[in-house]
Design a protein around this motif. Structure first.
Motif, PDB file in Angstrom:
ATOM      1  N   GLU A 254       0.826  -1.201   0.000  1.00 40.03           N
ATOM      2  CA  GLU A 254       0.000   0.000   0.000  1.00 40.03           C
ATOM      3  C   GLU A 254       0.864   1.256   0.000  1.00 40.03           C
ATOM      4  OE1 GLU A 254      -2.510  -0.771   3.364  1.00 40.03           O
ATOM      5  OE2 GLU A 254      -3.478  -2.411   2.255  1.00 40.03           O
ATOM      6  N   ALA A 255       1.907   1.220   0.803  1.00 36.34           N
ATOM      7  CA  ALA A 255       2.794   2.377   0.865  1.00 36.34           C
ATOM      8  C   ALA A 255       3.453   2.608  -0.494  1.00 36.34           C
ATOM      9  CB  ALA A 255       3.853   2.153   1.937  1.00 36.34           C
ATOM     10  N   ALA A 256       3.838   1.539  -1.135  1.00 35.37           N
ATOM     11  CA  ALA A 256       4.512   1.664  -2.429  1.00 35.37           C
ATOM     12  C   ALA A 256       3.567   2.287  -3.459  1.00 35.37           C
ATOM     13  CB  ALA A 256       4.982   0.290  -2.907  1.00 35.37           C
ATOM     14  N   VAL A 257       2.365   1.773  -3.513  1.00 32.31           N
ATOM     15  CA  VAL A 257       1.409   2.284  -4.486  1.00 32.31           C
ATOM     16  C   VAL A 257       1.055   3.738  -4.178  1.00 32.31           C
ATOM     17  CG1 VAL A 257      -0.956   2.057  -5.343  1.00 32.31           C
ATOM     18  CG2 VAL A 257       0.465   0.026  -5.054  1.00 32.31           C
ATOM     19  N   GLU A 258       0.906   4.007  -2.927  1.00 31.04           N
ATOM     20  CA  GLU A 258       0.597   5.366  -2.496  1.00 31.04           C
ATOM     21  C   GLU A 258       1.701   6.336  -2.933  1.00 31.04           C
ATOM     22  OE1 GLU A 258      -1.016   8.672  -0.794  1.00 31.04           O
ATOM     23  OE2 GLU A 258      -1.976   6.758  -1.237  1.00 31.04           O
ATOM     24  N   ALA A 259       2.927   5.924  -2.722  1.00 28.15           N
ATOM     25  CA  ALA A 259       4.052   6.784  -3.084  1.00 28.15           C
ATOM     26  C   ALA A 259       4.086   7.023  -4.597  1.00 28.15           C
ATOM     27  CB  ALA A 259       5.360   6.154  -2.631  1.00 28.15           C
ATOM     28  N   LEU A 260       3.636   6.015  -5.325  1.00 30.37           N
ATOM     29  CA  LEU A 260       3.683   6.074  -6.778  1.00 30.37           C
ATOM     30  C   LEU A 260       2.572   6.944  -7.348  1.00 30.37           C
ATOM     31  CD1 LEU A 260       5.970   4.512  -7.699  1.00 30.37           C
ATOM     32  CD2 LEU A 260       4.530   2.494  -7.944  1.00 30.37           C
ATOM     33  N   VAL A 261       1.367   6.653  -6.966  1.00 30.09           N
ATOM     34  CA  VAL A 261       0.236   7.293  -7.626  1.00 30.09           C
ATOM     35  C   VAL A 261      -0.800   7.854  -6.673  1.00 30.09           C
ATOM     36  CG1 VAL A 261       0.510   5.900  -9.692  1.00 30.09           C
ATOM     37  CG2 VAL A 261      -0.946   5.062  -7.855  1.00 30.09           C
ATOM     38  N   GLY A 262      -0.493   7.819  -5.399  1.00 28.84           N
ATOM     39  CA  GLY A 262      -1.438   8.348  -4.430  1.00 28.84           C
ATOM     40  C   GLY A 262      -1.330   9.854  -4.315  1.00 28.84           C
ATOM     41  N   ALA A 263      -1.966  10.378  -3.310  1.00 29.25           N
ATOM     42  CA  ALA A 263      -2.000  11.821  -3.114  1.00 29.25           C
ATOM     43  C   ALA A 263      -0.592  12.391  -2.933  1.00 29.25           C
ATOM     44  CB  ALA A 263      -2.851  12.138  -1.890  1.00 29.25           C
ATOM     45  N   SER A 264       0.254  11.594  -2.314  1.00 33.25           N
ATOM     46  CA  SER A 264       1.588  12.103  -1.994  1.00 33.25           C
ATOM     47  C   SER A 264       2.580  11.968  -3.143  1.00 33.25           C
ATOM     48  CB  SER A 264       2.136  11.335  -0.793  1.00 33.25           C
ATOM     49  OG  SER A 264       2.342   9.985  -1.160  1.00 33.25           O
ATOM     50  N   ARG A 265       2.097  11.568  -4.259  1.00 31.56           N
ATOM     51  CA  ARG A 265       3.019  11.313  -5.370  1.00 31.56           C
ATOM     52  C   ARG A 265       3.851  12.537  -5.738  1.00 31.56           C
ATOM     53  NH1 ARG A 265      -1.130  11.062 -10.256  1.00 31.56           N
ATOM     54  NH2 ARG A 265      -2.387  11.461  -8.439  1.00 31.56           N
TER      55      ARG A 265
END
Lengths: 342, 342
Positions: free
Chosen positions: B306-317
């Motif tokens: 989840e953290a990886a995906v978030e870092a990639l394309v989430g709000a925090s990208r």
DNA sequence: CTGAAAGCGCTAACAC
DNA sequence: GTGTTAGCGCTTTCAG
């Protein structure tokens, strides 16, 4: 005042840049990138290749997909890629697809009808060139597939749906050899640990078990049903052990279930194959490293995957739907009683 | 005379058809499909929705991707999705991505440098919006990633490459608790079964083992190296058992290796944990169903995914690259000697 | 609130 | 052998 986000767009260099740099037209760039459909003079080709390398050009797959109506991608819809059988399938499908220049979009349905339907739809809208579908359903959402007019092949689906390609093994025959083998060891009370589908599909492994028993003039052993998982197998195993008329042998409809059954047997202080013999179905890698190693009916997963991909996007694509059945092989190890455990 | 192939094109119905049918412009159709960026009158919206349903319209993802410069797809590059650790990772990444409307392109590198590089390039040209990379290499092809200007997150990569996001666990700390636990059981001769990478990366699990031993004032036990696989573990196990000074406990750097070691021990007629205690690393499902069940250091795979995906394309990208380290937990089962095997 | 139209990057007629 | 160009289906600015 919000800072304007710099799009940081990837692949800024397009075929137009390459063309300009190489002093040719964009068509020529296309020709060299795709190796056709027109021939290009060697000298020109070299210039273009240089431009591509220097500029770091990479074709935009989306544009290509839009133009061609093909994404060169296939979709895989399986219940759970964490299950060794499906993980091998996924790997094999990926390999076969890559061989043909196709990428693999992976989706898990988790035994969930709605999710499976959603995955199929999603893949369809993503312009995949085909999907291989190992459904958890008796009636998968073939309508969605048909509506999308997207080639599909069904995997090991009992009811060979008309109009669809399918690949699979003869589940009944596979079950028969597993049960026959147990019978050969002299067992007369052979239970069936049957996996349950989401829907009420009658699984042919059950029929195979029945057939083998009938052919040997043996009475039907107990049947216990549970999920196709280690946990499911464990629960099934405990129930089987608690039965008044405890079986001396069990045929499990999947390796995962057998792994769970093994645990139940161990916990009960019994041993395999001495107290209870066990055979199962799938031939996954995990079955080789259980203790004792499982005698199991192996499905030729790689071959099936290749056939599926071939039917979808290979040379034979677009032919009349066909059903291909592959042979299973009994992998004899220790759980049946054939070979002493080491 | 060859029969002309009928293209049988999918998704013939486009937004233009919908617009015509609903008596609106194509822009309006876009607005309702995407819920923006403009508002649409309720009545109009209803007409469009009806048209979509009746015509069976599905948006063309390739066109959208071309326009937006985003395929809403992420790529996963792992050594082998057949390995339980990676299969869980793949599933978790798929889930996390789906949550955000992204699909998952799966690629296996099979521990092969050239294949990994090819996979990265291929994903880049497919306009993926990010890739999570569990490399088999000491120096993965980060250059390809950078050139493509595509967000990436590295998984459990020892050397935290500058400029890249990464997620991982503290391998050394994880190894330490596993070895400490063995020490707590009174073992003084604790071997290390270490997995080998393609490249000469020094794995921090090895360091953790060393640290735990040193902290307890214990001598270094034997180290045997082999592939991160059941087979690799089996070979390692046999070597360890044949050693003159046979260890009374083993820490294996992965569950798969431990599974192989278990087999080697069983075959030697020895038992776990009585003759040899065992702990391992990963916390995969298979470790729970081995016999005896493995005491293992569990990685929080889902959270990491989840953290990886978030870092990639989430709000925090798009934020500065960061390294996130997650805690491991010791799952105490039977192989260490804590709990009697049932 | 709705519509017209430009253009994303690429392919492949078709013209030269 | 090479160049021009229409158009794949979509989003979105800009004009009404």
């Amino acid at each position: 005042m919000t800072t304007p986000v710099v799009p940081s767009h990837r692949s800024q260099v397009t075929r137009k840049d390459v063309a300009r740099y190489a002093g040719v037209s964009t068509a020529v760039v296309s020709y060299v990138v795709n190796g056709g459909p027109k021939k290009v003079a060697p000298g020109t080709e070299a210039k273009v290749q240089d431009a591509i390398r220097i500029l770091g050009y990479r074709p935009n797959a989306a544009a290509r997909a839009l133009k061609l109506g093909s994404s060169e991608t296939i979709g895989l819809v399986i219940p759970d890629n964490t299950n060794p059988f499906f993980s091998l399938l996924a790997h094999a499908v990926e390999d076969a697809a890559a061989e043909l220049g196709f990428a693999l979009l992976l989706t898990n349905s988790d035994g969930n009808l709605a999710k499976e339907r959603h995955n199929i739809r999603n893949l369809a809208s993503r312009q995949v060139d085909g999907v291989v579908l190992a459904s958890v359903l008796f009636e998968p959402d073939l309508a969605a597939l048909e509506a999308a007019d997207i080639p599909a092949v069904l995997l090991n689906h009992g009811s060979q749906a008309a109009g669809f390609n399918s690949v699979g093994v003869d589940l009944a025959a596979g079950a028969r050899i597993a049960v026959d083998h147990l019978i050969g060891h002299g067992h007369t009370n052979i239970a069936l640990a049957m996996g349950t589908n989401t829907a009420g599909d009658f699984d042919l492994r059950e029929e195979g078990w029945l057939q083998a028993l009938a052919a040997a003039g043996l009475p039907e052993g107990p049947i216990v049903r549970g999920p196709f998982s280690r946990e499911g197998g464990y629960a099934v195993g405990r129930r089987l052990l608690a039965a008044a008329d405890r079986p001396t042998a069990i045929f499990a409809s999947s390796d995962m279930q057998a792994i769970g059954i093994l645990r139940a047997i161990h916990e009960a202080g019994l041993s395999v194959p001495e107290d209870i013999a066990l055979t199962s179905f799938d031939g996954s890698a995990e079955a080789e490293y259980s203790w004792p190693a499982l005698t199991t009916v192996e499905q030729p997963v790689r071959v099936m995957a290749e056939a599926a991909v071939e039917a979808l996007v290979g040379a034979s694509r677009g032919q009349a739907s066909e059903h291909r059945t592959f042979p299973t092989t009994l992998r004899i190890r220790h759980s049946c009683g054939c070979i002493a455990p080491a």
